[in-house]
Design an enzyme around this catalytic site. Structure first.
Site, short mmCIF file in Angstrom:
data_model
loop_
_atom_site.label_atom_id
_atom_site.label_comp_id
_atom_site.label_asym_id
_atom_site.label_seq_id
_atom_site.Cartn_x
_atom_site.Cartn_y
_atom_site.Cartn_z
N GLU A 76 79.07 -35.62 27.58
CA GLU A 76 79.52 -36.66 28.52
C GLU A 76 80.96 -36.36 28.94
O GLU A 76 81.78 -35.96 28.12
CB GLU A 76 79.49 -38.04 27.84
CG GLU A 76 78.60 -39.05 28.46
CD GLU A 76 78.92 -39.49 29.89
OE1 GLU A 76 77.97 -39.92 30.57
OE2 GLU A 76 80.09 -39.38 30.33
N ASP A 126 75.54 -38.47 38.81
CA ASP A 126 76.16 -39.15 39.95
C ASP A 126 75.80 -38.45 41.26
O ASP A 126 75.98 -37.23 41.38
CB ASP A 126 77.68 -39.19 39.76
CG ASP A 126 78.05 -39.91 38.47
OD1 ASP A 126 77.58 -41.05 38.29
OD2 ASP A 126 78.77 -39.33 37.65
N LYS A 130 78.67 -39.10 49.76
CA LYS A 130 79.36 -38.61 50.97
C LYS A 130 79.21 -37.09 51.07
O LYS A 130 79.39 -36.39 50.07
CB LYS A 130 80.85 -38.97 50.91
CG LYS A 130 81.10 -40.45 51.06
CD LYS A 130 82.58 -40.76 51.10
CE LYS A 130 82.74 -42.27 51.20
NZ LYS A 130 84.04 -42.73 50.73
N ASP A 162 67.71 -41.25 41.59
CA ASP A 162 67.23 -42.34 42.44
C ASP A 162 67.71 -42.14 43.87
O ASP A 162 67.43 -42.98 44.73
CB ASP A 162 67.78 -43.68 41.92
CG ASP A 162 69.29 -43.67 41.97
OD1 ASP A 162 69.88 -42.80 41.31
OD2 ASP A 162 69.88 -44.50 42.70
N THR A 199 65.83 -44.18 30.65
CA THR A 199 67.28 -44.22 30.49
C THR A 199 67.77 -45.61 30.92
O THR A 199 67.03 -46.38 31.56
CB THR A 199 67.99 -43.17 31.36
OG1 THR A 199 68.05 -43.62 32.71
CG2 THR A 199 67.29 -41.83 31.29
N GLU A 202 67.82 -45.83 34.65
CA GLU A 202 66.43 -45.84 35.14
C GLU A 202 65.86 -47.27 35.11
O GLU A 202 65.22 -47.71 36.06
CB GLU A 202 65.62 -44.90 34.24
CG GLU A 202 64.16 -44.81 34.57
CD GLU A 202 63.47 -43.75 33.68
OE1 GLU A 202 64.16 -42.91 33.06
OE2 GLU A 202 62.24 -43.80 33.61
C1 LIG Z 1 74.84 -42.50 36.73
S1 LIG Z 1 75.29 -42.24 35.05
C2 LIG Z 1 73.68 -42.01 34.28
C3 LIG Z 1 73.75 -42.21 32.80
C4 LIG Z 1 72.45 -41.93 32.02
N1 LIG Z 1 72.03 -40.55 32.13
C5 LIG Z 1 71.34 -42.84 32.46
O1 LIG Z 1 70.44 -42.36 33.19
O2 LIG Z 1 71.36 -44.02 32.11
C6 LIG Z 1 75.93 -40.59 35.09
C7 LIG Z 1 76.69 -40.22 33.83
O3 LIG Z 1 77.04 -38.84 33.88
C8 LIG Z 1 78.38 -38.64 33.44
N2 LIG Z 1 78.85 -37.41 34.09
C9 LIG Z 1 79.20 -37.26 35.38
N3 LIG Z 1 79.51 -35.98 35.64
C10 LIG Z 1 79.35 -35.31 34.47
C11 LIG Z 1 79.49 -33.95 34.09
N4 LIG Z 1 79.89 -33.05 34.97
N5 LIG Z 1 79.23 -33.59 32.81
C12 LIG Z 1 78.85 -34.53 31.91
N6 LIG Z 1 78.68 -35.84 32.21
C13 LIG Z 1 78.91 -36.22 33.47
C14 LIG Z 1 79.09 -39.91 33.86
O4 LIG Z 1 80.24 -40.16 33.08
C15 LIG Z 1 78.01 -40.97 33.64
O5 LIG Z 1 78.04 -41.50 32.33
#
Ligand SMILES: C[S@@+](CC[C@H](N)C(=O)[O-])C[C@H]1O[C@@H](n2cnc3c(N)ncnc32)[C@H](O)[C@@H]1O
Length: 227
Positions: A76, A126, A130, A162, A199, A202
């Site tokens: 993370e 994420d 944009k 999504d 998740t 999800e």
């Molecule tokens: C939209 S959340 C989804 C969290 C989880 N996987 C779920 O589906 O409930 C995206 C997560 O990825 C982490 N994240 C973003 N870029 C990352 C990276 N390059 N390496 C590791 N984690 C990352 C963010 O901090 C965030 O907690």
């Protein structure tokens, strides 16, 4: 400041870990390797699993509890999420989980040896909607190549999103990678996968009626040096 955290955040965070602290770091991974991280608790694991961006950790906690003979490394980028997850893992007394605060792309490219993982999961990374930010998305050709190289033949890269434009980018990127076969062929993705561990995001996105896209890519037996 504690562990590089913002002092304003420190006021609301609990730093003590109930039970054993299962956090590690990139340096330790580089020094003792993936199996070395787990050697005090589990020799000869059945499967080695990497999750990138575990967020609140629901998926990692459930998977690790269901598969105690397999080992799970969660990566993370967020200090706060790693800390909160370390508290959950400690409380659940899970021996087969380790957590590292790092960029998943970097861990995969620099610290995971070839043909060493059985599964990689990237759930709802994420989407950076944009256009000018799209290069910040985790799923890129180089990431997918590194993921393929790090998997054993028959291992899987699982991706979920999504976000519709991101889903199309993921489909194109996976399709172009010669080391992967699409396990959901002829579909580029599936909108639901029966029996899947859900998740946190999800569950939220499903409740909000957002379209879900699940990808599963199987590592083939083509020699990586040929690609
Ligand atoms: C939209 S959340 C989804 C969290 C989880 N996987 C779920 O589906 O409930 C995206 C997560 O990825 C982490 N994240 C973003 N870029 C990352 C990276 N390059 N390496 C590791 N984690 C990352 C963010 O901090 C965030 O907690």
């Amino acid at each position: 400041m504690v562990g590089g955290a913002d002092p304003r955040m420190a006021r609301s965070l609990k730093y003590e870990i109930p039970g054993t602290d299962r956090r590690s770091d990139a340096l330790e991974l580089a020094e003792i390797g993936f199996d070395g991280l787990f050697s005090t608790d589990l020799d000869s694991p059945e499967e080695r699993v990497l999750e990138i961006g575990f967020g609140r950790g629901e998926f990692l906690l459930e998977m690790a509890a269901k598969r105690p003979r397999s080992v799970f490394l969660g990566i993370e980028i967020s200090f706060k999420r790693v800390l909160k997850m370390a508290r959950k893992v400690g409380r659940a007394e899970l021996l087969n989980v380790r957590l590292i605060e790092a960029r998943g792309e970097v861990v995969l490219s620099d610290l995971i040896p070839p043909s060493s993982l059985d599964e990689i999961w990237v759930n709802f990374s994420d989407p950076w909607p944009k256009d000018r930010h799209a290069r910040r998305r985790v799923i890129q050709p180089e990431f997918v190549k590194n993921a393929a190289k790090s998997l054993v033949a028959g291992g899987f890269l699982h991706i979920a999103t999504d976000d519709v434009p991101y889903a199309h980018q993921i489909a194109e990127t996976l399709d172009a990678e010669l080391l992967f076969e699409n396990a959901f062929s002829p579909h580029a993705w599936l909108p639901e996968v029966p029996g899947r561990v859900q998740t946190g995001y999800e569950i939220d996105w499903r409740a909000a009626g957002r379209p879900l896209h699940f990808f599963a890519s199987r590592r083939n037996s083509v020699n990586a040096s040929a690609c």
